[in-house]
Design a protein around this motif. Structure first.
Motif, PDB file in Angstrom:
ATOM      1  N   GLY A  59       0.787  -1.218   0.000  1.00 37.06           N
ATOM      2  CA  GLY A  59       0.000   0.000   0.000  1.00 37.06           C
ATOM      3  C   GLY A  59       0.818   1.267   0.000  1.00 37.06           C
ATOM      4  N   CYS A  60       2.138   1.121   0.067  1.00 39.36           N
ATOM      5  CA  CYS A  60       3.014   2.297   0.113  1.00 39.36           C
ATOM      6  C   CYS A  60       3.019   2.997  -1.248  1.00 39.36           C
ATOM      7  CB  CYS A  60       4.426   1.870   0.482  1.00 39.36           C
ATOM      8  SG  CYS A  60       5.643   3.199   0.458  1.00 39.36           S
ATOM      9  N   PRO A  61       2.914   4.326  -1.279  1.00 38.97           N
ATOM     10  CA  PRO A  61       2.988   5.043  -2.566  1.00 38.97           C
ATOM     11  C   PRO A  61       4.292   4.741  -3.293  1.00 38.97           C
ATOM     12  CG  PRO A  61       2.212   6.510  -0.831  1.00 38.97           C
ATOM     13  CD  PRO A  61       2.648   5.245  -0.157  1.00 38.97           C
ATOM     14  N   ARG A  62       4.196   4.511  -4.593  1.00 38.58           N
ATOM     15  CA  ARG A  62       5.371   4.132  -5.379  1.00 38.58           C
ATOM     16  C   ARG A  62       6.431   5.232  -5.371  1.00 38.58           C
ATOM     17  NH1 ARG A  62       3.434  -0.619  -4.473  1.00 38.58           N
ATOM     18  NH2 ARG A  62       2.155  -1.580  -6.118  1.00 38.58           N
ATOM     19  N   SER A  63       5.983   6.474  -5.397  1.00 40.37           N
ATOM     20  CA  SER A  63       6.939   7.584  -5.406  1.00 40.37           C
ATOM     21  C   SER A  63       7.737   7.646  -4.108  1.00 40.37           C
ATOM     22  CB  SER A  63       6.201   8.905  -5.639  1.00 40.37           C
ATOM     23  OG  SER A  63       5.147   9.062  -4.704  1.00 40.37           O
ATOM     24  N   LEU A  64       7.111   7.294  -2.986  1.00 38.52           N
ATOM     25  CA  LEU A  64       7.823   7.291  -1.706  1.00 38.52           C
ATOM     26  C   LEU A  64       8.892   6.205  -1.690  1.00 38.52           C
ATOM     27  CD1 LEU A  64       8.170   8.363   1.161  1.00 38.52           C
ATOM     28  CD2 LEU A  64       6.338   6.821   1.897  1.00 38.52           C
ATOM     29  N   TYR A  65       8.556   5.035  -2.206  1.00 38.84           N
ATOM     30  CA  TYR A  65       9.535   3.943  -2.252  1.00 38.84           C
ATOM     31  C   TYR A  65      10.717   4.299  -3.152  1.00 38.84           C
ATOM     32  CZ  TYR A  65      11.538  -0.663  -3.101  1.00 38.84           C
ATOM     33  OH  TYR A  65      12.416  -1.726  -3.214  1.00 38.84           O
ATOM     34  N   MET A  66      10.451   4.888  -4.313  1.00 41.37           N
ATOM     35  CA  MET A  66      11.543   5.271  -5.203  1.00 41.37           C
ATOM     36  C   MET A  66      12.395   6.367  -4.580  1.00 41.37           C
ATOM     37  SD  MET A  66      11.304   3.191  -7.653  1.00 41.37           S
ATOM     38  CE  MET A  66      12.632   3.923  -8.600  1.00 41.37           C
ATOM     39  N   ALA A  67      11.776   7.241  -3.768  1.00 42.61           N
ATOM     40  CA  ALA A  67      12.543   8.264  -3.066  1.00 42.61           C
ATOM     41  C   ALA A  67      13.481   7.629  -2.046  1.00 42.61           C
ATOM     42  CB  ALA A  67      11.609   9.255  -2.383  1.00 42.61           C
ATOM     43  N   TRP A  68      13.051   6.531  -1.410  1.00 39.77           N
ATOM     44  CA  TRP A  68      13.942   5.819  -0.489  1.00 39.77           C
ATOM     45  C   TRP A  68      15.167   5.287  -1.233  1.00 39.77           C
ATOM     46  CZ3 TRP A  68       9.358   2.564   1.754  1.00 39.77           C
ATOM     47  CH2 TRP A  68       8.612   3.360   2.611  1.00 39.77           C
ATOM     48  N   LEU A  69      14.938   4.636  -2.370  1.00 40.70           N
ATOM     49  CA  LEU A  69      16.059   4.084  -3.138  1.00 40.70           C
ATOM     50  C   LEU A  69      16.978   5.189  -3.640  1.00 40.70           C
ATOM     51  CD1 LEU A  69      14.331   1.285  -5.256  1.00 40.70           C
ATOM     52  CD2 LEU A  69      15.372   1.129  -2.991  1.00 40.70           C
ATOM     53  N   LYS A  70      16.393   6.288  -4.093  1.00 40.50           N
ATOM     54  CA  LYS A  70      17.185   7.424  -4.557  1.00 40.50           C
ATOM     55  C   LYS A  70      18.053   7.969  -3.436  1.00 40.50           C
ATOM     56  CE  LYS A  70      18.239  11.365  -6.737  1.00 40.50           C
ATOM     57  NZ  LYS A  70      19.180  11.445  -7.865  1.00 40.50           N
ATOM     58  N   THR A  71      17.466   8.135  -2.241  1.00 41.34           N
ATOM     59  CA  THR A  71      18.200   8.681  -1.106  1.00 41.34           C
ATOM     60  C   THR A  71      19.300   7.742  -0.664  1.00 41.34           C
ATOM     61  OG1 THR A  71      16.223   9.864  -0.369  1.00 41.34           O
ATOM     62  CG2 THR A  71      17.950   9.516   1.261  1.00 41.34           C
ATOM     63  N   LEU A  72      19.029   6.456  -0.673  1.00 44.51           N
ATOM     64  CA  LEU A  72      20.010   5.472  -0.222  1.00 44.51           C
ATOM     65  C   LEU A  72      21.285   5.503  -1.053  1.00 44.51           C
ATOM     66  CD1 LEU A  72      20.747   3.006   1.530  1.00 44.51           C
ATOM     67  CD2 LEU A  72      19.530   1.584  -0.118  1.00 44.51           C
ATOM     68  N   SER A  73      21.164   5.689  -2.352  1.00 46.58           N
ATOM     69  CA  SER A  73      22.316   5.607  -3.250  1.00 46.58           C
ATOM     70  C   SER A  73      22.753   6.965  -3.789  1.00 46.58           C
ATOM     71  CB  SER A  73      21.974   4.684  -4.424  1.00 46.58           C
ATOM     72  OG  SER A  73      20.807   5.131  -5.096  1.00 46.58           O
ATOM     73  N   GLN A  74      22.291   8.043  -3.180  1.00 53.53           N
ATOM     74  CA  GLN A  74      22.571   9.377  -3.709  1.00 53.53           C
ATOM     75  C   GLN A  74      24.039   9.759  -3.534  1.00 53.53           C
ATOM     76  OE1 GLN A  74      19.907  12.317  -2.148  1.00 53.53           O
ATOM     77  NE2 GLN A  74      20.315  13.777  -3.771  1.00 53.53           N
ATOM     78  N   ASP A  75      24.626  10.380  -4.571  1.00 57.59           N
ATOM     79  CA  ASP A  75      25.985  10.950  -4.559  1.00 57.59           C
ATOM     80  C   ASP A  75      27.081   9.905  -4.414  1.00 57.59           C
ATOM     81  OD1 ASP A  75      24.894  13.508  -4.733  1.00 57.59           O
ATOM     82  OD2 ASP A  75      24.771  13.714  -2.549  1.00 57.59           O
ATOM     83  N   LEU A  76      26.777   8.644  -4.622  1.00 52.58           N
ATOM     84  CA  LEU A  76      27.788   7.592  -4.515  1.00 52.58           C
ATOM     85  C   LEU A  76      28.425   7.329  -5.874  1.00 52.58           C
ATOM     86  CD1 LEU A  76      25.932   5.113  -2.138  1.00 52.58           C
ATOM     87  CD2 LEU A  76      27.981   6.435  -1.596  1.00 52.58           C
ATOM     88  N   GLN A  77      29.743   7.207  -5.903  1.00 54.88           N
ATOM     89  CA  GLN A  77      30.472   6.985  -7.143  1.00 54.88           C
ATOM     90  C   GLN A  77      30.528   5.515  -7.559  1.00 54.88           C
ATOM     91  OE1 GLN A  77      31.520   9.368  -9.106  1.00 54.88           O
ATOM     92  NE2 GLN A  77      30.928  11.011  -7.706  1.00 54.88           N
ATOM     93  N   PRO A  78      30.696   4.557  -6.626  1.00 56.41           N
ATOM     94  CA  PRO A  78      30.880   3.161  -7.053  1.00 56.41           C
ATOM     95  C   PRO A  78      29.604   2.565  -7.653  1.00 56.41           C
ATOM     96  CG  PRO A  78      31.622   3.505  -4.777  1.00 56.41           C
ATOM     97  CD  PRO A  78      30.845   4.711  -5.177  1.00 56.41           C
ATOM     98  N   LEU A  79      29.779   1.411  -8.280  1.00 58.49           N
ATOM     99  CA  LEU A  79      28.669   0.599  -8.740  1.00 58.49           C
ATOM    100  C   LEU A  79      27.897   0.093  -7.520  1.00 58.49           C
ATOM    101  CD1 LEU A  79      27.220  -1.148 -10.963  1.00 58.49           C
ATOM    102  CD2 LEU A  79      28.961  -2.867 -10.511  1.00 58.49           C
ATOM    103  N   ILE A  80      26.574   0.186  -7.561  1.00 56.52           N
ATOM    104  CA  ILE A  80      25.732  -0.205  -6.423  1.00 56.52           C
ATOM    105  C   ILE A  80      24.814  -1.343  -6.849  1.00 56.52           C
ATOM    106  CG2 ILE A  80      24.013   0.557  -4.737  1.00 56.52           C
ATOM    107  CD1 ILE A  80      25.089   3.394  -5.126  1.00 56.52           C
TER     108      ILE A  80
END
Length: 480
Positions: A443-464
């Motif tokens: 039931g979680c909004p899709r945009s909120l979940y994608m924001a979590w993934l975006k925040t988790l990997s933000q500004d990182l240089q290596p392959l994730i």
């Protein structure tokens, strides 16, 4: 025994032929050698057929049927991957990543979803399949290629998950790219992307996402002639052709193919170089093992670290813990990994993972989700429900407050911000970062979940690499 008897009989026949009429034997040999040389010189494009091909088919069929009778056991587990590449030559990074750790070990199946009517898309499917297979062979990737025609992206992936493979040689992990343009695409596109992840878990599959700093995409190459590169996506606004890529899946137009494929040039095109084809030296692979979902987040980086270009890399493991029990918890994790016979070099305990991030970092997350907020704090319930029906991807104030209030689920909003801070501190210069993929309730909004993934990997240089198992054990204490 029979082949040696046949060879002996052939040798005896040649000897007898020379003994009976030596000059006729020389003429016969001369004619055969001339014809053989002519064929080798001309190299005609023809398949002469071979009894060996029939024998290989029978062997493969018998072994596949026999494999279906073997009971599944954790010692026999293999990460068999359904790689959602679209045309494989458009995503060489994704192809090389999976091909690296599955080579000579397990199944790899590259897949493509052709969206549209079956009668319109089947000619395109038949035309391109052989070219994609030859492209994989030229790249020395041991993989199969398949495609399906579907009304929409999600139903196409559901078809692949249900039908791809044969017997026990069936995929158990869909691998796809991170959807970088999630803030620009239509709501249905976002719903399909996150829905694919939930579908995989419903079918008892693991999931693997790959995100690169530059994105996982190659430019259209000489095997593909671009038609209408600036056309709009149906149901969305004026987006460029980049928005047509859905997480590594190529989405064609419903009205007909956007591209014209030349299979002969597709197989002969210049191969793009990726990070997986270069020596990594003595770099480090960091694994953030935050949740136990069967051990898949440990297994894939371990397999990758034992391949040619990654063999010199050290592997470090990060787990959460308590500051007053760091030494004890580290001993427990080291003992556990040694029982699994995983030769990791370092183990780190993260005692401060649940600390509250700085206000400026929380504000950055709030700014990220601001365009998707309902801002329903002062609206009546009927108005809010009406808005939610038309915009199901929107985030209500209740959703935001709930994720802020729960300390344990701060690992959705605040924890992803905190994890990003830890990643920037410890793993900014690493060769690869493997993280346990966070999942959301349906039931979680899709945009909120994608924001979590975006925040988790933000500004990182290596392959994730974001990995999540399906609670199926992939590691065992038992010896092989």
């Amino acid at each position: 025994m029979l082949k040696w008897a046949a060879l002996f009989g052939a040798a005896i026949s040649v000897v007898i032929m020379f003994l009976l009429t030596w000059w006729a034997a020389f003429i016969a040999f001369g004619i055969v050698i001339f014809l053989l040389g002519y064929i080798l010189y001309k190299k005609p494009d023809v398949n002469w057929g071979s009894s060996m091909q029939a024998s290989l088919y029978n062997m493969a069929l018998n072994y596949s049927v026999g494999l279906s009778q073997v009971d599944e056991h954790v010692k026999n587990y293999r990460p068999q991957c359904l790689v959602l590449t679209g045309p494989p030559n458009f995503h060489p990074d994704l192809v090389d990543f999976v091909g690296t750790f599955t080579k000579n070990l397990s199944l790899m199946l590259c897949s493509n979803v052709l969206i549209g009517l079956w009668k319109q898309k089947m000619p395109e499917s038949r035309l391109t399949a052989d070219g994609h297979t030859k492209w994989l062979m030229k790249r020395k990737i041991k993989a199969f290629y398949t495609d399906v025609v579907a009304e929409n992206l999600r139903s196409g992936v559901q078809m692949l998950i249900q039908t791809a493979g044969l017997g026990k040689m069936r995929p158990n992990i869909p691998v796809l790219g991170y959807k970088r343009n999630w803030r620009m695409v239509s709501s249905q596109s976002l719903e399909d992307y996150v829905g694919i992840l939930h579908d995989a878990f419903d079918f008892k599959y693991g999931v693997c996402l790959m995100r690169m700093k530059e994105g996982s995409r190659a430019a259209p190459s000489i095997g593909w002639s671009w038609l209408g590169a600036t056309q709009n996506i149906p149901g969305s606004k004026d987006y460029s052709w980049e928005a047509r890529f859905i997480a590594g899946l190529w989405v064609g137009s419903r009205d007909g193919p956007l591209i014209h494929v030349n299979p002969t040039t597709l197989a002969s095109e210049q191969q793009a170089s990726t990070i997986f084809q270069r020596e990594q030296g003595k770099k480090t692979i960091d694994i953030y093992w935050l949740f136990d979902s069967g051990g898949l987040a440990l297994l894939i980086p371990y397999l990758l670290g034992h391949k040619k270009w990654w063999g010199k890399c050290k592997i470090g493991v990060f787990v959460s813990g308590q500051i007053n029990m760091m030494d004890e918890e580290k001993k427990v994790i080291v003992s556990l990994l040694s029982k699994f016979r995983l030769s990791f070099h370092e183990v780190h305990i993260l005692p401060d993972i649940s600390q509250k991030p700085p206000p400026e970092h929380i504000k950055r997350f709030d700014d990220l989700i601001a365009p998707f907020r309902l801002n329903d704090g002062f609206k009546d319930e009927a108005t809010v429900n009406e808005i939610r029906q038309g915009c199901p991807w929107k985030i209500s104030d209740k959703e935001v407050d709930k994720n802020r209030a729960k300390v344990a689920v701060v690992m959705w909003g605040s924890l992803q911000v905190r994890l990003n801070e830890i990643l920037l501190d410890y793993s900014q210069d690493m060769a690869l970062i493997a993280i346990t993929l966070p999942i959301s309730r349906k039931g979680c909004p899709r945009s909120l979940y994608m924001a979590w993934l975006k925040t988790l990997s933000q500004d990182l240089q290596p392959l994730i690499i974001l990995i999540r198992g399906n609670q199926e054990n992939t590691l065992t204490f038992y010896c092989q």
